[in-house]
Scaffold this active site. Structure first.
Site, PDB file in Angstrom:
ATOM      1  N   GLY A  77     -24.889  12.778  37.968  1.00 40.71           N
ATOM      2  CA  GLY A  77     -25.997  12.980  37.396  1.00 40.71           C
ATOM      3  C   GLY A  77     -26.849  14.067  37.954  1.00 40.71           C
ATOM      4  NE  ARG A 141     -22.018  10.684  34.925  1.00 45.48           N
ATOM      5  CZ  ARG A 141     -22.932  10.290  35.920  1.00 45.48           C
ATOM      6  NH1 ARG A 141     -22.345   9.623  37.128  1.00 45.48           N
ATOM      7  NH2 ARG A 141     -24.290  10.350  35.475  1.00 45.48           N
ATOM      8  CG  ASP A 172     -20.054   5.471  43.431  1.00 51.19           C
ATOM      9  OD1 ASP A 172     -19.614   4.745  44.184  1.00 51.19           O
ATOM     10  OD2 ASP A 172     -20.650   5.248  42.349  1.00 51.19           O
ATOM     11  CE  LYS A 198     -26.465  13.556  42.449  1.00 49.25           C
ATOM     12  NZ  LYS A 198     -25.709  13.213  41.128  1.00 49.25           N
ATOM     13  CB  THR A 199     -29.326   9.551  43.380  1.00 48.43           C
ATOM     14  OG1 THR A 199     -29.450   8.627  42.413  1.00 48.43           O
ATOM     15  CG2 THR A 199     -29.276   8.810  44.579  1.00 48.43           C
ATOM     16  CG  ASP A 201     -30.964   5.917  40.016  1.00 52.15           C
ATOM     17  OD1 ASP A 201     -31.569   6.619  39.072  1.00 52.15           O
ATOM     18  OD2 ASP A 201     -29.730   5.307  39.682  1.00 52.15           O
ATOM     19  CE  LYS A 238     -52.929   1.575  16.313  1.00 57.22           C
ATOM     20  NZ  LYS A 238     -53.258   1.858  15.102  1.00 57.22           N
ATOM     21  CG  MET A 246     -32.647   7.060  34.164  1.00 60.13           C
ATOM     22  SD  MET A 246     -31.800   8.623  34.567  1.00 60.13           S
ATOM     23  CE  MET A 246     -30.860   8.606  33.118  1.00 60.13           C
ATOM     24  CD  GLU A 307     -30.557   3.178  34.024  1.00 62.57           C
ATOM     25  OE1 GLU A 307     -30.427   3.325  32.850  1.00 62.57           O
ATOM     26  OE2 GLU A 307     -30.232   3.971  34.933  1.00 62.57           O
ATOM     27  CD  GLU A 421     -37.151  11.200  28.383  1.00 61.17           C
ATOM     28  OE1 GLU A 421     -37.317  10.582  27.252  1.00 61.17           O
ATOM     29  OE2 GLU A 421     -36.351  10.614  29.442  1.00 61.17           O
ATOM     30  N   GLY A 422     -36.509  13.401  33.217  1.00 57.39           N
ATOM     31  CA  GLY A 422     -36.854  13.583  34.371  1.00 57.39           C
ATOM     32  C   GLY A 422     -35.520  14.216  35.216  1.00 57.39           C
ATOM     33  NE  ARG A 423     -29.608  12.579  33.748  1.00 55.58           N
ATOM     34  CZ  ARG A 423     -28.383  12.499  33.654  1.00 55.58           C
ATOM     35  NH1 ARG A 423     -27.864  11.215  34.408  1.00 55.58           N
ATOM     36  NH2 ARG A 423     -27.530  13.203  32.927  1.00 55.58           N
TER      37      ARG A 423
END
Length: 546
Positions: A77, A141, A172, A198-199, A201, A238, A246, A307, A421-423
């Site tokens: 990703g 991937r 991975d 990199k990630t 997460d 309301k 993620m 998630e 939106e963030g990747r």
């Protein structure tokens, strides 16, 4: 490529390098290393790349004109800053010798196997400096784990006279980099393999890796969005907003966003697992906060949900483990059956306890858990609408409480999932600098003959001059884990530590946040202005390195 005004201005930003990488570089080697666990098994599997020393770069006397062509692969990703790793690698490779070439393998590891590549020249590189995304060469991937893949890759490596491959990826992908490094070392092919952490997460970190790149930018991007929703929530008064974030295997993103935005509730998967909580326990926790706020006439709020939550609920985790084994052994027998027959087959083949859990799940969730897996054999939890599942269960419980006279409020909900939106956001100054330094470190690891290493940059809460660059043997981070029914060597994922400073800072405040409105609105990432605004790290990193 058309450039926005921001991109044009950002292209001129020169990332800051640690002092050790600014001129000539020499290597300082540390003590030999061993894997975090299963030392005998890991050593047996990686005899050529096990036990190597930690490496730190220090200022040297002479810049060698090292002749080397390098190949680069983006794997998995996207994460903000990937292009700057490539830029840092390119600039350093050219500095070592202007005749050196950098080749980008297209669409991820598959590009190496399929001989799909392009030479990355200054014209191309300059288009992508300090930009988000992986669109320079794109990602994929494909898992590098078969001998014929390694051999196919070696054909093009020989043809292009490539000395080393750099793989930019998560745990991975870096595990695969280590397997590739070991294979080429065993064959004496003279091909080095280097990884980069990199990630978004944030789960690729340990004593040597302070943070994975992209985490800083992604969490700041999500926090801006959450802050905007909190401001809206506090204006309309309301809705309860359920926001899924993620983080499949760890709740680092949710925790960082909670520390930045101070929502009413943030569920941390690792705590759910440690406390052996059920889905109903989590629903009760949310409902108790809803009731407490209603009593203050506050019929609104914000809930953050990682998630990967579903997998961490112990009863569901045990179910997934058995479903993984069932899918591996008998998937072909039930994959194509009609939904009802499929469900019956699965129930008949599960243990009593897991069958009971499976029966309580909504059909859509049960279906997701029983069938769909990603290429690494993981449940595709991002497809499970956990935020809706929780809000629907809360609605049912609150309706029951209302009948019993325990609740008198209104409960209207809205749902959000912040992931893509963030990747590919434009990297923050931190990620722009960090990634550029990682690329430069990777080049120096290659120049110094290293293979099976991951490039690292440490001390990153200090001024850039004081950052420390080097490399860590990938085997040092490995242990044996069950994947797809088999024990495999993998890099151990870093989960949220419940006794760690970031989680403890959250725990100290969460009861107050649950009942009161303590929202913080971080606003967008800033690139120019006071250093305390533009160059600040994540709260997680600041607390961990304090």
């Amino acid at each position: 490529m058309e450039k926005s005004a921001l991109q044009q201005a950002r292209a001129a930003y020169q990332p800051k390098l640690p002092k050790a990488l600014q001129g000539a570089v020499k290597v300082k080697e540390g003590a030999p290393t061993q894997s975090v666990d299963n030392q005998e098994e890991i050593q047996k599997l990686f005899p050529n790349t096990y036990g190597m020393p930690l490496v730190e770069f220090v200022p040297g006397d002479v810049t060698e004109s090292k002749k080397m062509n390098v190949g680069i692969i983006l794997s998995g990703g996207q994460a903000p800053g990937g292009h700057n790793v490539i830029c840092g690698l390119f600039d350093t490779v050219k500095k070592l010798n202007p005749e050196n070439k950098l080749y980008g393998f297209l669409m991820g590891p598959g590009g190496l196997v399929d001989h799909n590549y392009m030479e990355l020249t200054a014209d191309i590189i300059d288009e992508y400096r300090n930009t988000g995304g992986f669109d320079m060469i794109a990602s994929g991937r494909t898992k590098l784990e078969e001998v014929d893949q390694f051999e196919k890759g070696y054909e093009i490596i020989k043809q292009l006279d490539i000395q080393a491959i750099v793989i930019i990826g998560g745990d991975d992908s870096n595990t695969n980099a280590c397997v590739l490094a070991e294979y080429y070392a065993a064959k004496n092919y003279g091909v080095q393999v280097i990884g980069c952490p990199k990630t978004i997460d944030g789960d690729l970190k340990n004593d040597q890796i302070e943070t994975s790149f992209g985490f800083d930018t992604a969490t700041k991007t999500y926090s801006e969005l959450i802050g905007n929703i909190e401001r809206d929530c506090n204006s309309a008064r309301k809705y309860w907003h359920f926001i899924k974030l993620m983080g499949r295997s760890a709740s680092h993103i949710a925790l960082e966003c909670a520390l930045q935005c101070q929502p009413n509730l943030c569920i941390i998967s690792e705590e759910v697992e440690a406390k052996d909580q059920t889905l109903n326990d989590i629903v009760e926790q949310i409902c108790n906060a809803v009731v407490a706020r209603t009593e203050k006439n506050l019929n609104y709020g914000v809930v953050l949900v990682p998630e990967g939550l579903i997998e961490f609920i112990p009863a569901i985790g045990r179910l997934i483990e058995e479903l993984n084994d069932l899918l591996a052994a008998h998937g072909s027998e039930y994959k194509d059956l009609e939904a009802e027959a499929q469900r019956a087959y699965i129930l008949a083949h599960l243990s009593k306890e897991n069958a009971a859990t499976f029966e309580t799940l909504p059909e859509s969730v049960a279906h997701q858990l029983s069938l769909d897996r990603d290429p690494h054999g993981n449940v595709q939890v991002s497809l499970i609408e956990t935020e809706k599942l929780l809000s629907e269960m809360c609605e049912a419980k609150l309706a029951k409480w209302a009948k019993e006279g325990k609740y008198k409020g209104k409960f209207a909900t809205l749902h959000h999932f912040f992931g893509y939106e963030g990747r590919c956001a434009a990297p923050s100054n931190y990620d722009a600098d960090y990634c550029y330094a990682l690329g430069s470190s990777a080049a120096h690891l290659i120049a110094n003959g290293k293979t099976g290493y991951m490039a690292i940059v440490k001390n990153t809460t200090a001024p850039n001059d004081e950052w420390k660059a080097g490399g860590v043997p990938i085997t040092m981070m490995m242990n044996m884990e069950r994947r797809n029914g088999k024990m495999k060597p993998v890099i151990r994922k870093a989960l949220v530590e419940l006794d760690g400073k970031p989680f403890q800072a959250f725990v100290a405040m969460r009861d107050k946040w649950a009942v009161d409105t303590c929202f913080v609105y971080p606003g967008p990432i800033q690139y120019w202005g006071p250093s305390e605004v533009c160059d600040k790290t994540t709260i997680t990193l600041a607390l961990e390195q304090a």
